[in-house]
Design a protein around this motif. Structure first.
Motif, PDB file in Angstrom:
ATOM      1  N   PHE A  48       0.857  -1.191   0.000  1.00  0.00           N
ATOM      2  CA  PHE A  48       0.000   0.000   0.000  1.00  0.00           C
ATOM      3  C   PHE A  48       0.888   1.233   0.000  1.00  0.00           C
ATOM      4  O   PHE A  48       1.886   1.289   0.721  1.00  0.00           O
ATOM      5  CB  PHE A  48      -0.906  -0.006   1.240  1.00  0.00           C
ATOM      6  N   GLN A  60       0.544   5.375   0.330  1.00  0.00           N
ATOM      7  CA  GLN A  60      -0.364   6.496   0.585  1.00  0.00           C
ATOM      8  C   GLN A  60       0.072   7.768  -0.144  1.00  0.00           C
ATOM      9  O   GLN A  60      -0.691   8.704  -0.243  1.00  0.00           O
ATOM     10  CB  GLN A  60      -0.444   6.748   2.098  1.00  0.00           C
ATOM     11  N   LEU A  77      -3.700   9.261  -4.317  1.00  0.00           N
ATOM     12  CA  LEU A  77      -3.569   8.697  -2.982  1.00  0.00           C
ATOM     13  C   LEU A  77      -3.976   7.211  -2.978  1.00  0.00           C
ATOM     14  O   LEU A  77      -4.774   6.778  -3.804  1.00  0.00           O
ATOM     15  CB  LEU A  77      -4.465   9.460  -2.004  1.00  0.00           C
ATOM     16  N   ASN A  78      -3.401   6.500  -1.993  1.00  0.00           N
ATOM     17  CA  ASN A  78      -3.896   5.169  -1.665  1.00  0.00           C
ATOM     18  C   ASN A  78      -3.878   4.166  -2.823  1.00  0.00           C
ATOM     19  O   ASN A  78      -4.905   3.641  -3.234  1.00  0.00           O
ATOM     20  CB  ASN A  78      -5.323   5.262  -1.109  1.00  0.00           C
ATOM     21  N   TYR A  81       3.440   1.939   3.125  1.00  0.00           N
ATOM     22  CA  TYR A  81       2.519   2.353   4.188  1.00  0.00           C
ATOM     23  C   TYR A  81       1.751   1.152   4.730  1.00  0.00           C
ATOM     24  O   TYR A  81       1.424   0.211   3.985  1.00  0.00           O
ATOM     25  CB  TYR A  81       1.523   3.382   3.628  1.00  0.00           C
ATOM     26  N   LEU A 140      -5.854  -2.176   9.598  1.00  0.00           N
ATOM     27  CA  LEU A 140      -6.353  -2.514   8.259  1.00  0.00           C
ATOM     28  C   LEU A 140      -5.510  -3.579   7.553  1.00  0.00           C
ATOM     29  O   LEU A 140      -6.000  -4.225   6.626  1.00  0.00           O
ATOM     30  CB  LEU A 140      -6.403  -1.242   7.385  1.00  0.00           C
TER      31      LEU A 140
HETATM   32  C1  LIG Z   1      -6.519   6.990   2.064  1.00  0.00           C
HETATM   33  O1  LIG Z   1      -6.495   5.966   3.038  1.00  0.00           O
HETATM   34  C2  LIG Z   1      -6.690   6.416   4.351  1.00  0.00           C
HETATM   35  C3  LIG Z   1      -6.525   5.227   5.280  1.00  0.00           C
HETATM   36  O2  LIG Z   1      -5.207   4.802   5.220  1.00  0.00           O
HETATM   37  C4  LIG Z   1      -8.063   7.044   4.468  1.00  0.00           C
HETATM   38  O3  LIG Z   1      -8.255   7.570   5.787  1.00  0.00           O
HETATM   39  C5  LIG Z   1      -8.207   8.162   3.449  1.00  0.00           C
HETATM   40  O4  LIG Z   1      -9.520   8.663   3.459  1.00  0.00           O
HETATM   41  C6  LIG Z   1      -7.848   7.684   2.066  1.00  0.00           C
HETATM   42  N1  LIG Z   1      -7.844   8.780   1.154  1.00  0.00           N
HETATM   43  C7  LIG Z   1      -8.359   8.703  -0.067  1.00  0.00           C
HETATM   44  C8  LIG Z   1      -8.271   9.915  -0.902  1.00  0.00           C
HETATM   45  O5  LIG Z   1      -8.839   7.658  -0.525  1.00  0.00           O
END
Ligand SMILES: *[C@@H]1O[C@H](CO)[C@@H](O)[C@H](O)[C@H]1NC(C)=O
Ligand SMILES: *[C@@H]1O[C@H](CO)[C@@H](O)[C@H](O)[C@H]1NC(C)=O
Length: 214
Positions: A136, A138, A167-168, A196, A201
């Motif tokens: 993962f 971030q 992101l993510n 990350y 999770l």
């Molecule tokens: C990215 O993941 C985090 C958890 O690790 C979450 O809190 C956040 O909302 C996510 N952001 C997006 C843009 O998806």
């Protein structure tokens, strides 16, 4: 071969006769048309040979059963699964050089081939193994995420997430590979890369198990 034929005749209800001068087996007394009539002296000698034949067949069967039992009971059980962080959340890295990742949250480790204090899986039995890794990223901050699945010092498989500001991202890879006793398998974070995880999770994991011995 003789024993097989003799047992077959017994199974057909034929009479097993003493081999004549030719050494061939003749039989009679069965209703099966393929039986060739002959006289069967059912004396003690004949019965003793018949018992000896059955005994040797039984011994072979018992040996086969015992071999099969030891195969099933002796089958090594190797399976592990772990996530990167066992508390908190955040990035691991960057490090100046390529670094083995220590997956700390151990879900299972049957056979104790995985060492969570080094992150290294060491094969204790020669066999075919399955490995899977997930990563993962971030991207906060935004250095690259690159991990390699390593067999000893060789790269077997890689996951990349290099560019962009999205992101993510998540990526995964899996392989089936043969290992000899003593081979090491681990996940290496490339120099200057980050990865990350969140301990609640389990986004970044490393998993492996023995498919079969060789
Ligand atoms: C990215 O993941 C985090 C958890 O690790 C979450 O809190 C956040 O909302 C996510 N952001 C997006 C843009 O998806
Ligand atoms: C994980 O969950 C527990 C219980 O809900 C919470 O107290 C803790 O803050 C969480 N940890 C993270 C890293 O989100």
């Amino acid at each position: 071969m003789m024993k097989t034929i003799a047992v077959l005749f017994l199974a057909l209800g034929c009479c097993l006769c003493e081999p004549q001068n030719s050494g061939h087996i003749q039989q009679s007394g069965g209703s099966t048309s393929s039986c060739i009539p002959c006289s069967c002296p059912k004396d003690d000698d004949y019965l003793a040979r018949k018992v000896a034949l059955l005994e040797s067949k039984l011994q072979k069967t018992e040996k086969d059963v015992s071999e099969l039992r030891s195969l099933v009971e002796g089958r090594p059980q190797v399976a592990f699964s772990a996530a990167l962080l066992d508390s908190g959340n955040g990035n691991v890295g960057p490090f100046p050089g390529a670094t083995p990742l220590k997956y700390k949250k151990v879900f299972s480790n049957t056979g104790s081939s995985y060492n969570p204090s080094t992150g290294i899986f060491t094969a204790l039995v020669k066999g075919m193994y399955f490995f899977r890794l997930s990563m993962f990223n971030q991207q906060i901050p935004t250095p690259k995420s690159v991990v390699n699945l390593m067999k000893n010092s060789q790269i077997v498989a890689t996951i990349w997430d290099m560019g962009g500001t999205d992101l993510n991202d998540t990526g995964s890879n899996a392989v089936v590979i043969p290992l000899d006793v003593g081979d090491n398998v681990y996940v290496q974070l490339m120099a200057a890369a980050i990865i990350y995880d969140d301990s609640n999770l389990s986004l970044t994991t490393f998993t492996g198990f023995l498919l079969f011995t060789m």
